[in-house]
Motif scaffolding. Structure first.
Motif, PDB file in Angstrom:
ATOM      1  N   VAL A 240       0.836  -1.196   0.000  1.00 23.01           N
ATOM      2  CA  VAL A 240       0.000   0.000   0.000  1.00 23.01           C
ATOM      3  C   VAL A 240       0.873   1.248   0.000  1.00 23.01           C
ATOM      4  O   VAL A 240       0.667   2.184  -0.783  1.00 23.01           O
ATOM      5  CB  VAL A 240      -0.937  -0.002   1.226  1.00 23.01           C
TER       6      VAL A 240
ATOM      7  N   TYR B 194      -8.793   0.719   1.089  1.00 19.35           N
ATOM      8  CA  TYR B 194      -7.530   1.347   0.716  1.00 19.35           C
ATOM      9  C   TYR B 194      -7.706   2.552  -0.199  1.00 19.35           C
ATOM     10  O   TYR B 194      -6.744   3.066  -0.763  1.00 19.35           O
ATOM     11  CB  TYR B 194      -6.601   0.307   0.106  1.00 19.35           C
TER      12      TYR B 194
ATOM     13  N   ILE C  64      -3.749   7.681   2.880  1.00 18.51           N
ATOM     14  CA  ILE C  64      -2.688   6.775   2.431  1.00 18.51           C
ATOM     15  C   ILE C  64      -1.717   7.480   1.494  1.00 18.51           C
ATOM     16  O   ILE C  64      -0.512   7.214   1.497  1.00 18.51           O
ATOM     17  CB  ILE C  64      -3.304   5.528   1.768  1.00 18.51           C
TER      18      ILE C  64
ATOM     19  N   VAL D 235      -4.546   0.500   7.949  1.00 14.86           N
ATOM     20  CA  VAL D 235      -4.239  -0.368   6.800  1.00 14.86           C
ATOM     21  C   VAL D 235      -4.052  -1.813   7.252  1.00 14.86           C
ATOM     22  O   VAL D 235      -4.580  -2.751   6.641  1.00 14.86           O
ATOM     23  CB  VAL D 235      -2.986   0.151   6.072  1.00 14.86           C
TER      24      VAL D 235
END
Length: 660
Positions: A359, A425, A430, A479
């Protein structure tokens, strides 16, 4: 990992989901000699084409001498009822047109039987040339009819299948299948020869859109070889005179589509038992391509293929000489190396740590990372501007690769988990993750899970999350927790409810995670999820101290999606009396944000109220009282000005800090 931007670089670069790409640099083209064009015309006539069709093909060829050589051994392309003979070459895009009776328009056509005045919009199907050559013929009332149909076809193709942005960067990659068509006119206008696409009308329409070409002009004005050569010559002279580096991006885009790859149909051999007509063979080819094409691979397989291309891009040093991921990380992310090699390389054997590294490496780091990932996606798809959602889908397929073995390989297990991780996600925070800070568990010098928990607790105490964005530790913990919540049985995080009742929780997974990690209780719960997931145990609900919650039977209560959504409903925590400072303000801001979302949903709900049962929207038909609307808008305007002033003051303070 290397080649990640520093904090200041990231702040400058992470401004858009799009990226700028260099694009394809086409070779320098030159107008062919007229003698080469004439020689190709003669060769085509000897193959059986009519003079008008042969001249049209010859004028369109970028390299007539090359096409002439290929006529000696044309490629065979079998279709139902016969074999098309193909010469592969490049054509000037200014000489090719979309199919005037494009089958993509079938659902929108009007027919003569429908009523007076409508027949003129109906395009009759092309028929085989009476000369028996591999050509089509069509009779229309006047040039205006074919011009109108070509313009209509182009506009619909651009709307239904927009390719111009992608083609502007890479040019047309897949060859068009081109057939000569002779058009005759009932009003006595001279016949004209068109080169139409049996396959590729969307691509040539996109090329014409970039070049600014009108189909009628291509069909009737540029059928004169002199005018066509004049149009092509001005572009070839521009490239030769200025050089590629001094051209504008708009000029480069046009030069990329000045020529197109083509499979030109130069012959046809029907099967002996069918004696099929040429126009039927062309229609069969169109049907094979668009109506009954090969079964698509499906999104999961497509994302798998994109994932490998992305990893190649990230591991390629390119012109900078610096890779984004190491060779060991590439194998780890790809799932192609055994666990022993992972450990030997100093990487983690924990699947949630691997997920978080993927990620971070493919979604974090702002625009610089997005460019590298998009480069890999583009190498496989030629898509100019892949969106963030597409990058997230690639990430999830990589994460799920280890789950494709053993009892978990069936689609019933993978499908819901894929959907949840794809949504989780998409958490915007992120993108701000940076490789400068070592991840917990990723390498021997990484922080411990307990340290990650404590850092996330500190961020929650400071109001991060309530203010609209989670901090780095909260995001990393989210995450990892999302991975275990999705992979658990039963799943402790699921998709939002679609079409449910008003009381059902329709928040997406990313929104639920933010609400969860904004609370001390939620941070402790996420920590317990990761700890239990790594040990292979059940995911348990915990209380405010992090201890397991006991059910009525005295046993620890399993964590479920319903419990998570109920516990972390997304609303702001109550502000204690006499609370001051940023923490209290951030809680109040969460209330502001929740109220804004409630207002949005209320407006949407009102817009869906029908005028009558199963009827259209009432407000769309009748509107609403202007006085009442004005009252609400004035209130909203006052609120908007107030919070805008806060943003201005924040920027002023930031500027004052820089100056001092």
């Amino acid at each position: 990992m290397t080649d990640m931007p520093s904090g200041s670089e990231q702040a400058r670069e992470d401004v858009s989901d799009e990226d700028v790409v260099p694009g394809w640099r086409p070779p320098l083209c030159a107008l062919p000699r007229t003698t080469a064009v004439d020689n190709l015309t003669g060769s085509l006539i000897r193959r059986g084409l009519t003079e008008i069709g042969a001249k049209a093909l010859s004028r369109a060829a970028v390299r007539p001498d090359d096409m002439r050589r290929k006529l000696a051994e044309p490629v065979e392309l079998r279709v139902q009822g016969g074999t098309l003979l193909i010469a592969e070459t490049r054509l000037w895009s200014a000489a090719v047109l979309p199919h005037p009776a494009n089958p993509r328009e079938y659902g929108h056509r009007q027919y003569a039987l429908g009523g007076a005045g409508t027949w003129g919009t109906t395009m009759r199907e092309p028929m085989s040339s009476p000369c028996g050559s591999a050509e089509l013929t069509m009779r229309v009332e006047s040039p205006a009819v074919i011009a109108g149909r070509l313009e209509s076809a182009k506009n619909r193709l651009l709307r239904d299948n927009p390719l111009a942005q992608d083609i502007a960067v890479e040019g047309v990659l897949q060859p068009l299948t081109v057939v000569p068509l002779t058009v005759t006119h009932a009003d006595g206008h001279a016949p004209c020869a068109l080169l139409i696409t049996a396959d590729g009308s969307s691509r040539i329409s996109a090329a014409h859109e970039l070049m600014g070409y009108e189909p009628a002009r291509v069909a009737y004005e540029w059928s004169d070889g002199r005018m066509l050569r004049g149009e092509i010559g001005r572009w070839t002279r521009l490239m030769r005179r200025q050089g590629w580096q001094d051209l504008t991006e708009n000029e480069r885009s046009r030069l990329r589509v000045l020529t197109v790859p083509a499979r030109v149909v130069v012959g046809f051999s029907p099967n002996a038992q069918s004696d099929q007509a040429f126009h039927t063979a062309v229609r069969n080819f169109i049907g094979l391509t668009h109506i009954r094409p090969p079964r698509p691979y499906g999104p999961a397989v497509e994302n798998e293929a994109k994932a490998d291309a992305v990893l190649d891009s990230l591991a390629d040093p390119g012109l900078s000489g610096v890779t984004h991921i190491t060779a060991a990380e590439k194998g780890w992310f790809a799932g192609t190396i055994p666990e022993q090699e992972v450990i030997a390389a100093g990487l983690s054997g924990q699947y949630d740590v691997r997920a978080a590294e993927i990620v971070r490496s493919l979604l974090g780091g702002g625009t610089r990372t997005a460019r590298r990932v998009n480069r890999g996606i583009r190498a496989l798809t030629a898509k100019q501007r892949p969106k963030r959602e597409e990058r997230v889908d690639v990430v999830v397929e990589l994460i799920l690769r280890p789950a494709r073995t053993g009892s978990n390989a069936d689609a019933a297990f993978l499908r819901p988990r894929r959907a949840v991780l794809q949504r989780a996600y998409r958490l915007p925070e992120i993108e701000s993750l940076s490789a400068d800070t070592p991840m917990e568990g990723a390498r021997p010098n990484g922080s411990a899970l307990e340290q990650l928990r404590d850092a996330a607790l500190a961020e929650a105490a400071d109001g991060l999350g309530d203010s609209g964005r989670l901090g780095p530790a909260q995001t990393e913990l989210a995450v990892k927790a999302a991975f275990h919540m999705a992979m658990a049985e039963p799943m402790a995080l699921q998709r939002e409810v679609f079409g449910g009742g008003g009381d059902e929780d329709d928040r997406g997974a990313a929104t639920v995670l933010r609400a969860m990690l904004s609370r001390r209780h939620g941070v402790l719960q996420a920590y317990e999820i990761v700890r239990a997931g790594r040990g292979g145990g059940r995911l348990l609900e915990v209380d405010d101290t992090g201890a397991p919650v006991l059910a009525d039977d005295g046993r620890p209560r399993s964590l479920t999606d319903a419990l998570v959504r109920h516990r972390y409903g997304g609303g702001p925590a109550p502000v204690p009396d006499h609370e001051v400072g940023f923490k209290a303000a951030s809680m109040s801001w969460a209330s502001v944000r929740e109220s804004a979302e409630t207002l949005r949903k209320s407006v949407s709900a009102m817009a869906e109220v029908p005028l009558e049962e199963d009827g259209p929207s009432l407000v769309a038909c009748d509107g609403w009282d202007p006085g009442q609307v004005r009252e609400v808008r004035e209130a909203l305007d006052r609120i908007s000005r107030s919070i805008a002033a806060w943003a201005d003051r924040y920027e002023d303070r930031a500027q004052e800090s820089v100056e001092t």
